[in-house]
Each structure stands twice: as C-alpha cells, then as structure tokens.
Design a protein around this motif. Structure first.
Motif, PDB file in Angstrom:
ATOM      1  N   VAL A   1      -2.648   2.635   2.635  1.00 32.47           N
ATOM      2  CA  VAL A   1      -1.573   2.103   1.723  1.00 32.47           C
ATOM      3  C   VAL A   1      -0.890   3.230   1.297  1.00 32.47           C
ATOM      4  CG1 VAL A   1      -1.391   1.185  -0.592  1.00 32.47           C
ATOM      5  CG2 VAL A   1      -3.755   0.530   0.665  1.00 32.47           C
ATOM      6  N   GLY A   2       0.609   2.906   1.218  1.00 31.53           N
ATOM      7  CA  GLY A   2       1.330   4.019   0.832  1.00 31.53           C
ATOM      8  C   GLY A   2       1.424   4.033  -0.695  1.00 31.53           C
ATOM      9  N   HIS A   3       1.390   3.100  -1.637  1.00 29.72           N
ATOM     10  CA  HIS A   3       1.510   3.027  -2.991  1.00 29.72           C
ATOM     11  C   HIS A   3       0.507   1.930  -3.464  1.00 29.72           C
ATOM     12  CE1 HIS A   3       3.623   3.907  -6.953  1.00 29.72           C
ATOM     13  NE2 HIS A   3       3.083   2.554  -7.354  1.00 29.72           N
ATOM     14  N   LEU A   4      -0.502   2.413  -4.202  1.00 27.82           N
ATOM     15  CA  LEU A   4      -1.719   1.295  -4.847  1.00 27.82           C
ATOM     16  C   LEU A   4      -1.317   1.473  -6.260  1.00 27.82           C
ATOM     17  CD1 LEU A   4      -4.067  -0.258  -4.147  1.00 27.82           C
ATOM     18  CD2 LEU A   4      -5.353   1.952  -4.437  1.00 27.82           C
ATOM     19  N   GLY A   5      -0.383   0.189  -6.779  1.00 28.28           N
ATOM     20  CA  GLY A   5      -0.221   0.109  -7.888  1.00 28.28           C
ATOM     21  C   GLY A   5      -1.189  -0.387  -8.737  1.00 28.28           C
ATOM     22  N   THR A   6      -1.823  -1.496  -8.277  1.00 24.65           N
ATOM     23  CA  THR A   6      -2.952  -2.007  -8.893  1.00 24.65           C
ATOM     24  C   THR A   6      -3.760  -2.692  -8.049  1.00 24.65           C
ATOM     25  OG1 THR A   6      -1.957  -4.271  -9.180  1.00 24.65           O
ATOM     26  CG2 THR A   6      -1.639  -2.688 -11.149  1.00 24.65           C
ATOM     27  N   GLY A   7      -5.032  -3.058  -8.441  1.00 28.45           N
ATOM     28  CA  GLY A   7      -6.057  -3.450  -7.284  1.00 28.45           C
ATOM     29  C   GLY A   7      -7.155  -2.418  -6.900  1.00 28.45           C
ATOM     30  N   THR A   8      -7.639  -2.763  -5.772  1.00 31.87           N
ATOM     31  CA  THR A   8      -9.002  -1.812  -5.606  1.00 31.87           C
ATOM     32  C   THR A   8      -8.924  -1.643  -4.035  1.00 31.87           C
ATOM     33  OG1 THR A   8     -10.436  -2.599  -7.210  1.00 31.87           O
ATOM     34  CG2 THR A   8     -11.511  -1.444  -5.605  1.00 31.87           C
ATOM     35  N   VAL A   9      -9.063  -0.515  -3.512  1.00 34.29           N
ATOM     36  CA  VAL A   9      -9.323  -0.485  -2.060  1.00 34.29           C
ATOM     37  C   VAL A   9     -10.886   0.127  -2.205  1.00 34.29           C
ATOM     38  CG1 VAL A   9      -9.127   1.407  -0.209  1.00 34.29           C
ATOM     39  CG2 VAL A   9      -7.029   0.497  -1.517  1.00 34.29           C
ATOM     40  N   SER A  10     -11.581  -0.693  -1.281  1.00 31.61           N
ATOM     41  CA  SER A  10     -13.150  -0.371  -1.278  1.00 31.61           C
ATOM     42  C   SER A  10     -13.777  -0.532   0.028  1.00 31.61           C
ATOM     43  CB  SER A  10     -13.720  -1.496  -2.435  1.00 31.61           C
ATOM     44  OG  SER A  10     -15.096  -1.466  -2.101  1.00 31.61           O
ATOM     45  N   GLY A  11     -14.448   0.358   0.561  1.00 40.39           N
ATOM     46  CA  GLY A  11     -15.117   0.165   1.734  1.00 40.39           C
ATOM     47  C   GLY A  11     -14.400   0.539   2.877  1.00 40.39           C
ATOM     48  N   CYS A  12     -13.407   1.094   2.759  1.00 39.09           N
ATOM     49  CA  CYS A  12     -12.303   1.384   3.783  1.00 39.09           C
ATOM     50  C   CYS A  12     -12.513   2.621   4.483  1.00 39.09           C
ATOM     51  CB  CYS A  12     -10.792   1.247   3.301  1.00 39.09           C
ATOM     52  SG  CYS A  12     -10.470  -0.657   2.686  1.00 39.09           S
ATOM     53  N   ARG A  13     -12.065   3.006   5.730  1.00 36.36           N
ATOM     54  CA  ARG A  13     -12.212   4.014   6.276  1.00 36.36           C
ATOM     55  C   ARG A  13     -11.081   4.399   7.428  1.00 36.36           C
ATOM     56  NH1 ARG A  13     -16.174   1.115   8.890  1.00 36.36           N
ATOM     57  NH2 ARG A  13     -16.320   1.604  11.138  1.00 36.36           N
ATOM     58  N   VAL A  14     -10.670   5.687   7.455  1.00 31.51           N
ATOM     59  CA  VAL A  14      -9.648   6.135   8.425  1.00 31.51           C
ATOM     60  C   VAL A  14     -10.463   7.164   9.268  1.00 31.51           C
ATOM     61  CG1 VAL A  14      -7.816   7.466   9.013  1.00 31.51           C
ATOM     62  CG2 VAL A  14      -7.610   5.853   6.952  1.00 31.51           C
ATOM     63  N   GLU A  15     -10.590   6.612  10.628  1.00 41.65           N
ATOM     64  CA  GLU A  15     -11.325   7.491  11.551  1.00 41.65           C
ATOM     65  C   GLU A  15     -10.205   8.386  12.692  1.00 41.65           C
ATOM     66  OE1 GLU A  15     -14.122   5.172  13.491  1.00 41.65           O
ATOM     67  OE2 GLU A  15     -15.290   4.804  11.480  1.00 41.65           O
ATOM     68  N   GLY A  16      -9.879   9.586  12.257  1.00 40.89           N
ATOM     69  CA  GLY A  16      -9.132  10.314  13.096  1.00 40.89           C
ATOM     70  C   GLY A  16      -7.582   9.984  12.716  1.00 40.89           C
ATOM     71  N   GLY A  17      -6.812  10.614  13.689  1.00 40.73           N
ATOM     72  CA  GLY A  17      -5.312  10.352  13.348  1.00 40.73           C
ATOM     73  C   GLY A  17      -4.515  11.216  12.451  1.00 40.73           C
ATOM     74  N   HIS A  18      -3.342  10.942  12.310  1.00 39.59           N
ATOM     75  CA  HIS A  18      -2.232  11.969  11.679  1.00 39.59           C
ATOM     76  C   HIS A  18      -1.760  10.981  10.551  1.00 39.59           C
ATOM     77  CE1 HIS A  18      -3.151  13.827  15.435  1.00 39.59           C
ATOM     78  NE2 HIS A  18      -2.671  14.864  15.006  1.00 39.59           N
ATOM     79  N   VAL A  19      -1.371  11.710   9.592  1.00 46.64           N
ATOM     80  CA  VAL A  19      -0.487  10.995   8.329  1.00 46.64           C
ATOM     81  C   VAL A  19       0.634  12.378   7.948  1.00 46.64           C
ATOM     82  CG1 VAL A  19      -0.337  10.157   6.258  1.00 46.64           C
ATOM     83  CG2 VAL A  19      -2.388   9.696   7.684  1.00 46.64           C
ATOM     84  N   ARG A  20       1.806  11.809   7.839  1.00 49.11           N
ATOM     85  CA  ARG A  20       2.794  12.946   7.715  1.00 49.11           C
ATOM     86  C   ARG A  20       3.831  12.384   6.543  1.00 49.11           C
ATOM     87  NH1 ARG A  20       1.907  14.432  13.126  1.00 49.11           N
ATOM     88  NH2 ARG A  20       0.865  16.470  13.350  1.00 49.11           N
ATOM     89  N   GLY A  21       4.151  13.231   5.827  1.00 48.57           N
ATOM     90  CA  GLY A  21       5.199  12.668   4.647  1.00 48.57           C
ATOM     91  C   GLY A  21       5.826  13.900   3.997  1.00 48.57           C
ATOM     92  N   GLU A  22       6.441  13.661   3.106  1.00 49.73           N
ATOM     93  CA  GLU A  22       7.112  14.621   2.083  1.00 49.73           C
ATOM     94  C   GLU A  22       6.190  14.802   0.961  1.00 49.73           C
ATOM     95  OE1 GLU A  22      10.078  17.313   0.660  1.00 49.73           O
ATOM     96  OE2 GLU A  22       9.850  16.597   2.645  1.00 49.73           O
ATOM     97  N   MET A  23       5.935  13.633   0.115  1.00 50.17           N
ATOM     98  CA  MET A  23       5.458  13.904  -1.222  1.00 50.17           C
ATOM     99  C   MET A  23       4.290  12.849  -1.291  1.00 50.17           C
ATOM    100  SD  MET A  23       7.039  14.086  -4.893  1.00 50.17           S
ATOM    101  CE  MET A  23       6.101  12.772  -6.147  1.00 50.17           C
ATOM    102  N   ALA A  24       3.224  12.877  -2.307  1.00 49.23           N
ATOM    103  CA  ALA A  24       1.892  11.984  -2.302  1.00 49.23           C
ATOM    104  C   ALA A  24       1.746  11.287  -0.932  1.00 49.23           C
ATOM    105  CB  ALA A  24       2.710  10.761  -3.224  1.00 49.23           C
ATOM    106  N   VAL A  25       1.065  12.310  -0.134  1.00 51.71           N
ATOM    107  CA  VAL A  25       0.669  12.030   1.225  1.00 51.71           C
ATOM    108  C   VAL A  25      -0.843  12.004   1.082  1.00 51.71           C
ATOM    109  CG1 VAL A  25       0.815  12.520   3.680  1.00 51.71           C
ATOM    110  CG2 VAL A  25       2.858  13.003   2.012  1.00 51.71           C
ATOM    111  N   GLY A  26      -1.384  10.813   1.732  1.00 52.58           N
ATOM    112  CA  GLY A  26      -2.838  10.889   1.806  1.00 52.58           C
ATOM    113  C   GLY A  26      -3.512  10.299   2.883  1.00 52.58           C
ATOM    114  N   GLY A  27      -4.566  10.987   3.637  1.00 50.16           N
ATOM    115  CA  GLY A  27      -5.227  10.248   4.574  1.00 50.16           C
ATOM    116  C   GLY A  27      -5.640   8.844   4.658  1.00 50.16           C
ATOM    117  N   LEU A  28      -5.660   8.475   3.446  1.00 51.98           N
ATOM    118  CA  LEU A  28      -5.973   6.741   3.069  1.00 51.98           C
ATOM    119  C   LEU A  28      -4.900   6.158   2.472  1.00 51.98           C
ATOM    120  CD1 LEU A  28      -8.486   4.745   3.644  1.00 51.98           C
ATOM    121  CD2 LEU A  28      -9.099   5.023   1.354  1.00 51.98           C
TER     122      LEU A  28
END
Length: 188
Positions: free
Chosen positions: A74-101
């Motif tokens: 998810v880029g921007h999680l405004g409301t709601g829930t992320v639950s039981g999710c996972r990222v296995e490996g890979g790359h994430v790149r950006g400028e600001m507010a950058v997260g693996g999940l």
C-alpha cells in the motif's frame, strides 16, 4: 467498506500499472512509476471497517524514484486495516514515506511482516515509512535493509502520535540523521 481476503500467494506481474498476467516467465510484482505518489499494489486505501488481509507479495520490485507514499503493498493507508500480510524479498524505492509494506499510514497495520530492501531519502522503514496521527503498528516484524538520509528505522522511519506494540526489527538501517534500529524518529 471492503475487505480483500486472499489465501494463496499473489504472483502477478505489474509494469507501469498494467497487469501483464500470472503466466509470465518472471511472476512478481514490478511497478515502475518514477514520478508518482501513492505507489504500491494498492496506491491508496480508505476503507472504514475494511482493508487488506492475508496477502503475500513475493519479490516485489517497486520503483518510484521521486515518489511520496511508496510501499510494496500500500502506498497510502488512510483508513482501514492491513492484517496478516507479508512481503518476502524484493526492493522498494522512493523519495519520502517509503516502507517495505506500507509507505504512509494513518490507520492500523497488524500481524504483518516485511523482508525487503527499502531505499528512500526521508522517512524510510522496513514495514512502514511514516506513521501519521492515530496510526497503530501491532505485532509486526521487519527483516530489512533500510537506507535513507533522515528518519530511517528498521521497522518505521517516522512516527507521530502512533501506537507501536509488540513489534520488532532486524537487519540494517543506515542514513545521516535520526536513524534507529526500530524507529528513526518518534514524535508526539
């Protein structure tokens, strides 16, 4: 409100926001949006009472060089829930507010993990780049290599008035200022 339930691992290839299909030779999420904001499998979620549950991304590659709010799931999680999710490996790149999940969260992330290489400049974290007011991160874990300039953390880059419980991080966090093994900078 919606809830997305996925019991199997997601193995789709996305390039420039087009779904190429699961039968491709290299089944993984590839998203290249160099000048875009709110980049991820879900760019922006606003789901009162809903969210994303039980979703796995394998070896995602998300490239948003000057993007803000960039995450594999998810880029921007405004409301709601992320639950039981996972990222296995890979790359994430950006400028600001950058997260693996999740890139930027104002909501709840729980029982989720991220194992990835995460790079950005400001507010960069293994699970979430930046947590805004009233965000919650519970029972989450990161095993990530996180690199940025400022506000760099193994779990979260920056948090403002955020509830952080039962979460952990391992891996490597590097930058120039406000670097933490768990959280780069916590305010409020």
């Amino acid at each position: 409100a919606f809830v997305l339930h996925v019991r199997a691992e997601l193995r789709a290839q996305v390039n420039d926001a087009r779904d190429v299909g699961a039968d491709d030779a290299a089944p993984r999420l590839v998203r290249v949006c160099p000048d875009r904001d709110r980049v991820g499998l879900f760019g922006h979620i606003r789901a009162f009472g809903g969210g994303v549950r039980d979703l796995c991304l394998i070896d995602p590659n998300v490239e948003a060089e000057t993007g803000i709010s960039v995450g594999a799931l998810v880029g921007h999680l405004g409301t709601g829930t992320v639950s039981g999710c996972r990222v296995e490996g890979g790359h994430v790149r950006g400028e600001m507010a950058v997260g693996g999940l999740v890139g930027w969260s104002f909501a709840t992330i729980e029982t989720s993990t991220a194992q990835a290489e995460v790079r950005g400049r400001y507010s960069v974290g293994g699970v979430v780049g930046l947590c805004g007011w009233d965000a919650q991160v519970r029972d989450c874990a990161a095993n990530a290599n996180v690199t940025g300039t400022g506000r760099v953390g193994g779990l979260a880059g920056g948090c403002t008035a955020t509830i952080l419980q039962w979460s952990s991080a391992k891996g490597f966090a590097s930058g120039s200022s406000n670097i933490g093994g768990l959280v780069g900078c916590s305010e409020g």
